[in-house]
Design an enzyme around this catalytic site. Sequence first.
Site, mmCIF file in Angstrom:
data_model
loop_
_atom_site.group_PDB
_atom_site.id
_atom_site.type_symbol
_atom_site.label_atom_id
_atom_site.label_comp_id
_atom_site.label_asym_id
_atom_site.label_seq_id
_atom_site.Cartn_x
_atom_site.Cartn_y
_atom_site.Cartn_z
ATOM 1 N N ASP A 165 -20.923 -7.586 -38.255
ATOM 2 C CA ASP A 165 -19.951 -6.499 -38.122
ATOM 3 C C ASP A 165 -18.587 -7.002 -37.647
ATOM 4 O O ASP A 165 -17.616 -6.231 -37.637
ATOM 5 C CB ASP A 165 -20.440 -5.478 -37.089
ATOM 6 C CG ASP A 165 -21.373 -4.429 -37.680
ATOM 7 O OD1 ASP A 165 -21.032 -3.867 -38.730
ATOM 8 O OD2 ASP A 165 -22.431 -4.166 -37.076
ATOM 9 N N LYS A 218 -28.955 0.411 -46.401
ATOM 10 C CA LYS A 218 -28.534 -0.985 -46.257
ATOM 11 C C LYS A 218 -29.636 -1.914 -46.741
ATOM 12 O O LYS A 218 -29.386 -2.893 -47.430
ATOM 13 C CB LYS A 218 -28.189 -1.283 -44.783
ATOM 14 C CG LYS A 218 -26.848 -0.695 -44.363
ATOM 15 C CD LYS A 218 -26.614 -0.751 -42.856
ATOM 16 C CE LYS A 218 -25.288 -0.055 -42.514
ATOM 17 N NZ LYS A 218 -25.061 0.084 -41.066
ATOM 18 N N GLN A 251 -27.362 -1.161 -35.324
ATOM 19 C CA GLN A 251 -26.828 0.119 -35.800
ATOM 20 C C GLN A 251 -26.313 0.942 -34.618
ATOM 21 O O GLN A 251 -27.021 1.152 -33.630
ATOM 22 C CB GLN A 251 -27.926 0.893 -36.567
ATOM 23 C CG GLN A 251 -27.461 2.179 -37.215
ATOM 24 C CD GLN A 251 -26.455 1.982 -38.338
ATOM 25 O OE1 GLN A 251 -26.435 0.958 -39.019
ATOM 26 N NE2 GLN A 251 -25.585 2.960 -38.541
HETATM 27 N N1 GUN Z 1 -22.491 2.894 -37.414
HETATM 28 C C1 GUN Z 1 -21.619 3.449 -38.274
HETATM 29 N N2 GUN Z 1 -20.940 2.486 -38.948
HETATM 30 C C2 GUN Z 1 -21.403 1.307 -38.500
HETATM 31 C C3 GUN Z 1 -21.088 -0.058 -38.810
HETATM 32 O O1 GUN Z 1 -20.239 -0.387 -39.643
HETATM 33 N N3 GUN Z 1 -21.799 -0.987 -38.131
HETATM 34 C C4 GUN Z 1 -22.734 -0.664 -37.200
HETATM 35 N N4 GUN Z 1 -23.362 -1.661 -36.573
HETATM 36 N N5 GUN Z 1 -23.039 0.582 -36.883
HETATM 37 C C5 GUN Z 1 -22.378 1.561 -37.530
#
Ligand code: GUN
Length: 280
Positions: A116, A49, A93
Amino acid sequence: MTTIINGKEIAEKITENLKQKVSKMEIKPHLAVIQVGNNEASNIYVNLKKKKAEDVGIKSSIIKFHETITEQELINEIKKLNDNDNVNAILVQLPLPKNINTENIIKTIIPQKDVDGFTAENSGDLINGFAPKAMPCTPKGIIRLLKEYNIQIEGKHAVIVGRSNIVGKPLSMLLLRKNATVTICHSKTQNLKEITKQADILISAVGKKIIFKDMVKPDAVVIDVGIFKDENGKTTGDVDFENVKEVASYITPVPKGVGPMTIASLLENTVELFEQQQKK
Ligand code: GUN
């Protein structure tokens, strides 16, 4: 003929557009990613990311905490980011270590920085057909893939396997907004195969090999959200790709399918939150 959906290519198109847009911005959007503990998969995702954000010109910070951090300490750290005008988007995360209550953490993030779309306000807006400040990244990426390939959603039966807050639930709402008939299956679903065989669009978000050829209707569109390592260490998804691709009309591979779209959506959301904040 089966079309293999090229998520990587579409994601690159999106990030290229974002790069152009961000290059014209005097102040750059800033994404803060919080990671707790040292989960191997999370390490990979978080670093990816950051790299992709930087490719686009988005500033990103990874804020990593030892898994011994208490829930209250983590809440205080998020509050600092909420109050920091130089941070536009916050991502925690998931999954978090067991000693931390995910609900309390998500509820601390202000909706304006909730990249998110997981907070009550943003997910409530999604359910109500209103305009959330950000849409959950993976569902948003999947809808975009379907659009790019001119795959009709309206009136189709979409079957989602997996009911997570990250993928299954928000995706069901997005598909409903696009007038699909939506079925959600999960670990307690009986006769899974009988249901998946009815799908015009079949989406699997489970994290284990679960979708085989005899579960797929001829010419169905198959979207694989799962990503994990098989017993030989090879990256794979929920769908038995080689066999299912013989019956599907469209299918996403793993890797290079849904994964890159999730990251592209995250970067898009970061820029959108930044723009919303600039207007205030
Ligand atoms: N863990 C796996 N996919 C995601 C996501 O899209 N957002 C977050 N915050 N954690 C994740």
